[in-house]
Design a protein around this motif. Structure first.
Motif, PDB file in Angstrom:
ATOM      1  N   ASN A 154       0.829  -1.196   0.000  1.00 30.91           N
ATOM      2  CA  ASN A 154       0.000   0.000   0.000  1.00 30.91           C
ATOM      3  C   ASN A 154       0.865   1.248   0.000  1.00 30.91           C
ATOM      4  O   ASN A 154       1.934   1.276   0.617  1.00 30.91           O
ATOM      5  N   VAL A 155       0.395   2.268  -0.708  1.00 32.08           N
ATOM      6  CA  VAL A 155       1.053   3.574  -0.700  1.00 32.08           C
ATOM      7  C   VAL A 155       0.004   4.614  -0.335  1.00 32.08           C
ATOM      8  O   VAL A 155      -1.092   4.633  -0.920  1.00 32.08           O
ATOM      9  N   HIS A 156       0.310   5.446   0.640  1.00 34.75           N
ATOM     10  CA  HIS A 156      -0.590   6.501   1.090  1.00 34.75           C
ATOM     11  C   HIS A 156       0.086   7.859   0.903  1.00 34.75           C
ATOM     12  O   HIS A 156       1.317   7.963   0.915  1.00 34.75           O
ATOM     13  N   VAL A 157      -0.735   8.890   0.763  1.00 40.27           N
ATOM     14  CA  VAL A 157      -0.230  10.253   0.683  1.00 40.27           C
ATOM     15  C   VAL A 157      -0.916  11.075   1.760  1.00 40.27           C
ATOM     16  O   VAL A 157      -2.112  10.870   2.039  1.00 40.27           O
ATOM     17  N   ALA A 158      -0.180  11.974   2.400  1.00 36.12           N
ATOM     18  CA  ALA A 158      -0.733  12.828   3.457  1.00 36.12           C
ATOM     19  C   ALA A 158      -0.272  14.265   3.236  1.00 36.12           C
ATOM     20  O   ALA A 158       0.930  14.535   3.210  1.00 36.12           O
ATOM     21  N   PHE A 159      -1.225  15.182   3.066  1.00 36.85           N
ATOM     22  CA  PHE A 159      -0.945  16.619   2.994  1.00 36.85           C
ATOM     23  C   PHE A 159      -1.203  17.224   4.374  1.00 36.85           C
ATOM     24  O   PHE A 159      -2.171  16.850   5.055  1.00 36.85           O
ATOM     25  N   ASN A 160      -0.359  18.151   4.803  1.00 38.50           N
ATOM     26  CA  ASN A 160      -0.381  18.651   6.176  1.00 38.50           C
ATOM     27  C   ASN A 160      -0.749  20.126   6.269  1.00 38.50           C
ATOM     28  O   ASN A 160      -0.354  20.939   5.419  1.00 38.50           O
TER      29      ASN A 160
END
Length: 393
Positions: A151-157
């Motif tokens: 799995n690959v996830h992306v998180a914008f902060n």
């Protein structure tokens, strides 16, 4: 984008609103897809998306859930880059966003405040000891790749003091998540192609006979080590320093003819005092797989691997020499072997192991090993196996 500012009850300037500037997103999406073939461009493209959304940093993280291992990590943003080491060593295992990403459909945006309220945050080790001390408070993103436990996830902060991901910004991020998911599938597929191409080149480079790849015009694109040993520094010269071809034409002319007719062609040529047997063969038109893939997105290099995508004709080069012991004698003489090294070579060709040879000669195995290293260095072979292939009649 348009950013609206106001002053909160503490007198601190706060960014409150966000509106998308027309036409910017289309260019970013085009750059994103193009980076699938140029992984060195990935950090810059993701940074521009982060700026477009007016976020304070972005983290792309991949896991192999079956092994509980981190596959890749790309962190952008001055506030969170310094936290990557601590995250990978401990906090990734207790990151609640990881569970949220696993539960959400691929390509759909989710935000931490969708499931994690202030009460949860105040009691969370992840938030209180790690995330908030490094600046971020609100996060939005989700899963962008899921296959076979990977799995690959992306998180914008958003940093502490900034609002939740809501309104037009969340809508824009939702539209981008669809493209990020398709892009990541392209990155993984390109990586498979890159690995296959690199494996093919590695196999070619181990061959005992010379192999040279040309484009349609007859320019050299790649030569394996055996071809370099046979042709020397002539690979960059017109006609490769070859002479004595039957029709008097240059090798480039033969390459161009094979590229046009798509029919193989064999000929002989002279290179100094050696007679060479050359075979020119056309490559399938769709065979050039010089694609670049994801690799390790934490350290993308963009370096070309695999066979060049413009390769059209392949030439094999063999030195025409006598067979059997006389052919071996020519090679032994050319390599400048000592009498002991010559005896070793003949023993190896007869199937004798280095240990057996040492016993028969009454010498230490370390002496024979030194002789083996000397023979490999003088012959240019990378291993005993390749040496025996080179000596094969």
């Amino acid at each position: 984008m348009l950013i609206l500012k106001s002053v909160d009850d503490r007198g601190v300037s706060v960014r409150q609103g966000w509106r998308e500037r027309a036409g910017v997103r289309d260019g970013l999406i085009a750059d994103l897809y193009e980076s699938a073939l140029s992984p060195g461009d990935v950090p810059g493209v993701i940074a521009r998306i982060n700026a477009f959304l007016d976020c304070d940093g972005v983290h792309i993280i991949g896991w192999d859930e079956s092994k509980n291992e981190v596959l890749a990590s790309l962190v952008l943003g001055s506030h969170i880059q310094g936290a990557e080491t601590a995250y990978l060593s401990h906090y990734q295992a207790i990151d609640p966003r990881r569970r949220m990403g696993l539960q959400s459909p691929t390509g759909i945006v989710v935000a931490c405040h969708d499931e994690l309220d202030d009460r949860y945050v105040s009691a969370s080790e992840f938030y209180q000891d790690f995330l908030i001390p490094h600046g971020p408070r609100y996060v939005a993103g989700g899963n962008i790749f899921r296959d076979g436990g990977k799995n690959v996830h992306v998180a914008f902060n958003h940093l502490v003091g900034r609002p939740r991901f809501e309104g037009p910004k969340r809508d824009a991020l939702g539209g981008l998540m669809f493209h990020l998911a398709r892009w990541m599938r392209m990155m993984v597929r390109a990586d498979w192609l890159r690995e296959a191409a690199a494996s093919g080149q590695a196999s070619i480079d181990l061959l005992a006979h010379g192999v040279v790849f040309f484009d349609d015009a007859g320019s050299v694109l790649h030569a394996n080590p055996s071809a370099v040993r046979i042709l020397g520094g002539q690979l960059g010269r017109v006609n490769l320093g070859l002479s004595g071809m039957g029709d008097g034409s240059a090798i480039e002319a033969h390459v161009r003819a094979v590229a046009i007719t798509r029919k193989p062609h064999a000929l002989t040529a002279q290179r100094q005092d050696r007679l060479l047997h050359l075979t020119l063969s056309p490559l399938p038109r769709n065979a050039g797989a010089g694609l670049l893939g994801l690799g390790n997105i934490a350290r993308p290099t963009g370096a070309l691997t695999g066979l060049h995508h413009r390769a059209s004709v392949v030439m094999t080069v063999r030195v025409k020499e006598g067979r059997g012991d006389s052919g071996v004698g020519v090679l032994v003489k050319r390599w400048g072997l000592t009498p002991a090294e010559k005896a070793l070579v003949r023993a190896l060709m007869a199937g004798t192991s280095p240990a057996e040879h040492a016993e028969r000669r009454g010498v230490k195995i370390s002496t024979v090993r030194s002789q083996v290293r000397a023979v490999l260095e003088k012959s240019g072979a990378s291993s005993l196996r390749q040496l025996l292939i080179m000596l094969r009649p």
